[in-house]
Write an enzyme that holds these catalytic residues in place. Sequence first.
Site, mmCIF file in Angstrom:
data_model
loop_
_atom_site.group_PDB
_atom_site.id
_atom_site.type_symbol
_atom_site.label_atom_id
_atom_site.label_comp_id
_atom_site.label_asym_id
_atom_site.label_seq_id
_atom_site.Cartn_x
_atom_site.Cartn_y
_atom_site.Cartn_z
ATOM 1 N N ASP A 114 -2.513 8.016 -2.803
ATOM 2 C CA ASP A 114 -4.102 8.599 -3.264
ATOM 3 C C ASP A 114 -4.499 9.167 -2.354
ATOM 4 O O ASP A 114 -3.920 9.329 -1.431
ATOM 5 C CB ASP A 114 -5.091 8.116 -3.876
ATOM 6 N N ASP B 169 0.440 -1.132 0.265
ATOM 7 C CA ASP B 169 -0.285 -0.101 -0.120
ATOM 8 C C ASP B 169 1.047 1.219 -0.215
ATOM 9 O O ASP B 169 2.182 1.140 0.486
ATOM 10 C CB ASP B 169 -0.943 -0.081 1.179
ATOM 11 N N SER B 170 0.268 2.576 -0.971
ATOM 12 C CA SER B 170 1.063 3.582 -0.815
ATOM 13 C C SER B 170 1.393 4.488 0.648
ATOM 14 O O SER B 170 2.379 5.964 0.373
ATOM 15 C CB SER B 170 0.686 4.265 -1.821
ATOM 16 N N GLY B 171 0.326 3.995 1.531
ATOM 17 C CA GLY B 171 0.473 5.378 2.817
ATOM 18 C C GLY B 171 -0.183 6.052 2.914
ATOM 19 O O GLY B 171 -0.751 6.837 3.947
ATOM 20 N N GLY B 172 -1.278 5.229 1.533
ATOM 21 C CA GLY B 172 -2.026 6.637 1.505
ATOM 22 C C GLY B 172 -3.974 6.354 2.734
ATOM 23 O O GLY B 172 -4.338 7.799 3.572
ATOM 24 N N HIS C 131 -5.838 -21.010 11.387
ATOM 25 C CA HIS C 131 -6.691 -21.066 11.500
ATOM 26 C C HIS C 131 -7.436 -20.561 10.790
ATOM 27 O O HIS C 131 -7.480 -20.635 9.560
ATOM 28 C CB HIS C 131 -7.615 -21.720 12.374
ATOM 29 N N CYS D 96 -11.455 -28.351 8.458
ATOM 30 C CA CYS D 96 -10.227 -27.991 8.526
ATOM 31 C C CYS D 96 -8.875 -28.445 8.605
ATOM 32 O O CYS D 96 -8.525 -28.988 8.882
ATOM 33 C CB CYS D 96 -10.242 -26.780 8.923
ATOM 34 N N GLY E 221 -11.125 3.508 -0.800
ATOM 35 C CA GLY E 221 -11.355 4.854 -0.261
ATOM 36 C C GLY E 221 -13.567 4.281 0.843
ATOM 37 O O GLY E 221 -14.223 4.786 1.322
ATOM 38 N N CYS F 224 -5.939 -26.600 8.573
ATOM 39 C CA CYS F 224 -4.996 -26.036 9.337
ATOM 40 C C CYS F 224 -4.679 -26.645 10.489
ATOM 41 O O CYS F 224 -4.562 -27.596 11.025
ATOM 42 C CB CYS F 224 -5.691 -24.427 10.555
ATOM 43 N N ASP G 274 -7.785 -7.240 0.015
ATOM 44 C CA ASP G 274 -6.963 -7.755 1.483
ATOM 45 C C ASP G 274 -7.002 -6.587 2.999
ATOM 46 O O ASP G 274 -8.645 -6.244 2.585
ATOM 47 C CB ASP G 274 -5.580 -6.944 1.754
ATOM 48 N N CYS H 97 -6.556 -27.269 13.906
ATOM 49 C CA CYS H 97 -7.561 -27.996 13.544
ATOM 50 C C CYS H 97 -7.153 -29.941 13.464
ATOM 51 O O CYS H 97 -8.151 -31.179 13.323
ATOM 52 C CB CYS H 97 -8.889 -28.018 12.553
#
Length: 584
Positions: A319, A218-221, A524, A486, A395, A488, A445, A491
């Site tokens: 942005d 990410d840009s930091g925006g 998990h 699951c 946004g 993981c 994300d 589990c």
Amino acid sequence: LIIATASVRRKRANHRAEMTSSAMKTSQLPSTPSPSSEPPATNPDYMAKEEDFSKLPSELAHVDWTKPISWGKHHPYPPSEDPTSNNHGDTTTDSGDTPTTTAPPLPLIPENTPPTFKPPHQALTFHVHATSGRARYTTLHLPHGPISTPVFMPVGTKGTLKGLTPMDVTESEALNHQIILANTYHLALQPGTELIRDAGETGGLHEFMGWDRNILTDSGGFQMVSLLKLAEITEEGVTFDNPFKDSDDDKEICAENDGGDGVPVDEDEGKDTTTTTSRKRPSPTTSTDTSKSQRMLLRPEDSIHHQNNIGSDIIMALDDVVSSVSDDNTRFKIATYRTLRWLDRCFSAHRRPHDQNLFPIVQGGLDTTPGGLRDICLAGFRLRDDKAPGYAIGGLAGGESKDEFWRVVHHCCSALPDAKPRYLMGVGYPLDLVVCTALGVDMYDCVYPTRTARFGVALVDGEAPGTLRLKGHGCAEDYRVIMEGCKCMACCDGNGDGGGYTRARLHAMLKNDNPLAVSLVTHHNLAYMMTLNRRMRDAIKNDTYGDFSRSFVRDQYRGKENGGQDVPSWVKDALHAAGITLDK
């Protein structure tokens, strides 16, 4: 530990060899030059005077706002309205009377087709393999390997997933993530992107953190919203007060604002009690000395410079971000127009387009009216499409209503080109992924799965909200695993034959602040998200995404007549817009 480390190094070497061989079979990526030691100066041609902040950019003066803003569209969308596009569809007749126009079908590429890295986007190849309505199953080829979408990207803000090692992520069949996310602002603060750039033999965050797969930064925006009390935003960029000052107020600001996902904020998220003052840093006007006397100026040029240092596979444009719950319409307008100017500055500053992909971020608040702020931002991006290998929708996920949320996603997906990836930023609730994939999103994300794990909350199938509070009294004597089936490490036992850790055992460990329990629940939750991704992709491949989404929603919302909750109206409306009716 030594044996395990040596094994991981051998596997990384083998993986790099395989990637190099694959690239040579298609189109060899150019060699990577060392990024400049200083960010470029600001080009005054991309700066606006204060009296022009609220004026429509001149390049958009002749746009016909009565027509939808779209380009590169295919069925089931209407044809593009871009006057420069040849993709205008075919005219047919409905019942022999009314002429209708349909966009041509999206060309599908067979799975396992090798990538062809070629201009104008030498570091990205995007193959769409199947569609189901507006949902797409694709492969996104990047310099560090292929990524199947829809995909959820775990957040490793400072170059690490808390509680997990890279081996936990890559060696586990349940996870096997091909891409993670890191944050430019936090990495620039500590340890500094110059240190990351010079790491090891090849440099960059991949080498620094021991990760041989893809990274998005990410840009930091987002910090303009999450750390707004520390930020001063101008045409030049955003200046942040140092969050490491010995002030209780500043520590509270960092802790309470760097979240935005509706879950408790980790007490050390966005701040660090360790400072680094001995390492040499550039001037505070351009970079990130953590000494208490300095402020950090983050211009578009600085953000791109840091991301070039980091070496991530996908980098984001800086942005101008405004909280989605703000009622300052003038500020939204200024921010939208500035986002276009800052994008030009980002493109101009980008020194590694041959091996890093710069994505613009659609802004414009919640305004989806014809000719509104989202349309204005999209129209500006349409003019710059040749420079953009993919797009992000930003946004959102900041407290707006779900009805406003899905309408913005739908509006942007209906406009952005179908032959490029679409990334919805900051969204990670499972239901949101199911709905937004139906609308046409490819990438997601969020800190939600990992952060909520640190509070002893596990993600599970079933009734909304789809969580299990392991610290709750109900788990104290529950000898089942978190979720049957699951794979993981919480589990399953070491052989994957079942067993694992019971809810009662995890309850006791969490109550005693055992860090192993946090790692297990984190593993998990990420495994749950990866399984959801695979289920979505399988449904799209089989052209049954409508049935899948109906089943998922009905599992979460059984209806009041069945002792559960009714399906929220926003879910019904969003899926209906995607051509999926829940009552079927």
